[in-house]
Structures are given as structure tokens and as C-alpha cells.
Design a protein around this motif. Structure first.
Motif, PDB file in Angstrom:
ATOM      1  N   HIS A  30      -5.256 -35.399  -9.023  1.00  0.00           N
ATOM      2  CA  HIS A  30      -6.374 -34.457  -9.057  1.00  0.00           C
ATOM      3  C   HIS A  30      -6.206 -33.319 -10.052  1.00  0.00           C
ATOM      4  CE1 HIS A  30      -8.173 -36.351  -5.546  1.00  0.00           C
ATOM      5  NE2 HIS A  30      -6.949 -36.479  -5.111  1.00  0.00           N
ATOM      6  N   TYR A  31      -5.078 -33.218 -10.684  1.00  0.00           N
ATOM      7  CA  TYR A  31      -4.845 -32.137 -11.624  1.00  0.00           C
ATOM      8  C   TYR A  31      -4.505 -32.684 -13.003  1.00  0.00           C
ATOM      9  CZ  TYR A  31      -4.654 -29.314  -7.454  1.00  0.00           C
ATOM     10  OH  TYR A  31      -4.977 -28.691  -6.274  1.00  0.00           O
ATOM     11  N   MET A  32      -4.733 -31.882 -14.028  1.00  0.00           N
ATOM     12  CA  MET A  32      -4.404 -32.296 -15.394  1.00  0.00           C
ATOM     13  C   MET A  32      -2.899 -32.503 -15.523  1.00  0.00           C
ATOM     14  SD  MET A  32      -6.855 -29.915 -17.694  1.00  0.00           S
ATOM     15  CE  MET A  32      -6.141 -30.546 -19.174  1.00  0.00           C
ATOM     16  N   ARG A  33      -2.532 -33.492 -16.302  1.00  0.00           N
ATOM     17  CA  ARG A  33      -1.116 -33.813 -16.440  1.00  0.00           C
ATOM     18  C   ARG A  33      -0.573 -33.546 -17.831  1.00  0.00           C
ATOM     19  NH1 ARG A  33      -1.652 -39.606 -14.349  1.00  0.00           N
ATOM     20  NH2 ARG A  33      -3.753 -39.079 -13.813  1.00  0.00           N
ATOM     21  N   GLY A  34      -1.191 -32.650 -18.571  1.00  0.00           N
ATOM     22  CA  GLY A  34      -0.668 -32.328 -19.890  1.00  0.00           C
ATOM     23  C   GLY A  34      -1.774 -32.100 -20.888  1.00  0.00           C
ATOM     24  N   PRO A  35      -1.400 -31.754 -22.110  1.00  0.00           N
ATOM     25  CA  PRO A  35      -2.403 -31.491 -23.135  1.00  0.00           C
ATOM     26  C   PRO A  35      -3.139 -32.768 -23.549  1.00  0.00           C
ATOM     27  CG  PRO A  35      -0.219 -31.417 -24.087  1.00  0.00           C
ATOM     28  CD  PRO A  35      -0.040 -31.554 -22.603  1.00  0.00           C
ATOM     29  N   GLY A  36      -4.380 -32.580 -23.960  1.00  0.00           N
ATOM     30  CA  GLY A  36      -5.202 -33.711 -24.378  1.00  0.00           C
ATOM     31  C   GLY A  36      -4.934 -34.106 -25.819  1.00  0.00           C
ATOM     32  N   THR A  39      -5.258 -31.289 -28.613  1.00  0.00           N
ATOM     33  CA  THR A  39      -4.130 -30.355 -28.672  1.00  0.00           C
ATOM     34  C   THR A  39      -2.920 -31.026 -29.306  1.00  0.00           C
ATOM     35  OG1 THR A  39      -4.942 -29.322 -26.645  1.00  0.00           O
ATOM     36  CG2 THR A  39      -2.695 -28.804 -27.297  1.00  0.00           C
ATOM     37  N   LYS A  40      -2.676 -32.277 -28.956  1.00  0.00           N
ATOM     38  CA  LYS A  40      -1.539 -32.999 -29.543  1.00  0.00           C
ATOM     39  C   LYS A  40      -1.712 -33.133 -31.050  1.00  0.00           C
ATOM     40  CE  LYS A  40      -0.375 -35.646 -25.438  1.00  0.00           C
ATOM     41  NZ  LYS A  40      -0.393 -36.952 -24.796  1.00  0.00           N
ATOM     42  N   ALA A  41      -2.935 -33.418 -31.506  1.00  0.00           N
ATOM     43  CA  ALA A  41      -3.204 -33.553 -32.937  1.00  0.00           C
ATOM     44  C   ALA A  41      -3.018 -32.209 -33.645  1.00  0.00           C
ATOM     45  CB  ALA A  41      -4.612 -34.082 -33.157  1.00  0.00           C
ATOM     46  N   ARG A  42      -3.454 -31.139 -33.020  1.00  0.00           N
ATOM     47  CA  ARG A  42      -3.309 -29.813 -33.602  1.00  0.00           C
ATOM     48  C   ARG A  42      -1.838 -29.435 -33.752  1.00  0.00           C
ATOM     49  NH1 ARG A  42      -5.993 -26.583 -29.786  1.00  0.00           N
ATOM     50  NH2 ARG A  42      -7.828 -27.868 -30.052  1.00  0.00           N
ATOM     51  N   MET A  43      -1.045 -29.778 -32.765  1.00  0.00           N
ATOM     52  CA  MET A  43       0.387 -29.470 -32.809  1.00  0.00           C
ATOM     53  C   MET A  43       1.113 -30.326 -33.840  1.00  0.00           C
ATOM     54  SD  MET A  43       0.708 -27.066 -30.770  1.00  0.00           S
ATOM     55  CE  MET A  43       1.682 -26.571 -29.417  1.00  0.00           C
ATOM     56  N   ALA A  44       0.566 -31.500 -34.130  1.00  0.00           N
ATOM     57  CA  ALA A  44       1.202 -32.418 -35.084  1.00  0.00           C
ATOM     58  C   ALA A  44       0.837 -32.090 -36.524  1.00  0.00           C
ATOM     59  CB  ALA A  44       0.825 -33.851 -34.743  1.00  0.00           C
ATOM     60  N   GLY A  45       0.035 -31.071 -36.744  1.00  0.00           N
ATOM     61  CA  GLY A  45      -0.295 -30.707 -38.104  1.00  0.00           C
ATOM     62  C   GLY A  45      -1.785 -30.573 -38.354  1.00  0.00           C
ATOM     63  N   GLY A  46      -2.589 -30.887 -37.383  1.00  0.00           N
ATOM     64  CA  GLY A  46      -4.035 -30.699 -37.522  1.00  0.00           C
ATOM     65  C   GLY A  46      -4.743 -31.791 -38.289  1.00  0.00           C
TER      66      GLY A  46
END
Length: 52
Positions: A30-36, A39-46
Motif C-alpha cells: 500500500h505504500y510507495m517502494r522507492g523513486p519512480g 527520478t531515476k533518470a534525473r539522477m542518472a544524468g537527466g
């Protein structure tokens, strides 16, 4: 009044069925389990995400 009784009855029967079936509450479902993915793409360099 009859509609309210039907609603309460449905709620009680659902609850009873769940108890008899042994269903348990799993909060991890029922709860989020991490970044979507954005967000992962943004952290990897955008790359591939506009407006970063």
C-alpha cells in the motif's frame, strides 16, 4: 435508512469473509517502494527527461 443498513451489512460480511479467509494487511503493498523512473533518470544524468 434501508440503504445505510445494506451498506453496513456489506461491510460486516466483507470483514467476516476476510477474517475467515485469513487475509492479512501487508503495508508494503500500500505504500510507495522507492523513486519512480523519472527520478531515476534525473539522477542518472537527466537523459531522456525534459525540463530537468
Amino acid at each position: 435508512m434501508i440503504g445505510r443498513f445494506k451498506s453496513l451489512f456489506a461491510h460486516w460480511t466483507r470483514r467476516l469473509r476476510r477474517r475467515l479467509a485469513g487475509e492479512r494487511y501487508h503495508p508494503e503493498l500500500h505504500y510507495m517502494r522507492g523513486p519512480g523512473p523519472k527520478t531515476k533518470a534525473r539522477m542518472a544524468g537527466g537523459k531522456g527527461v525534459r525540463g530537468s
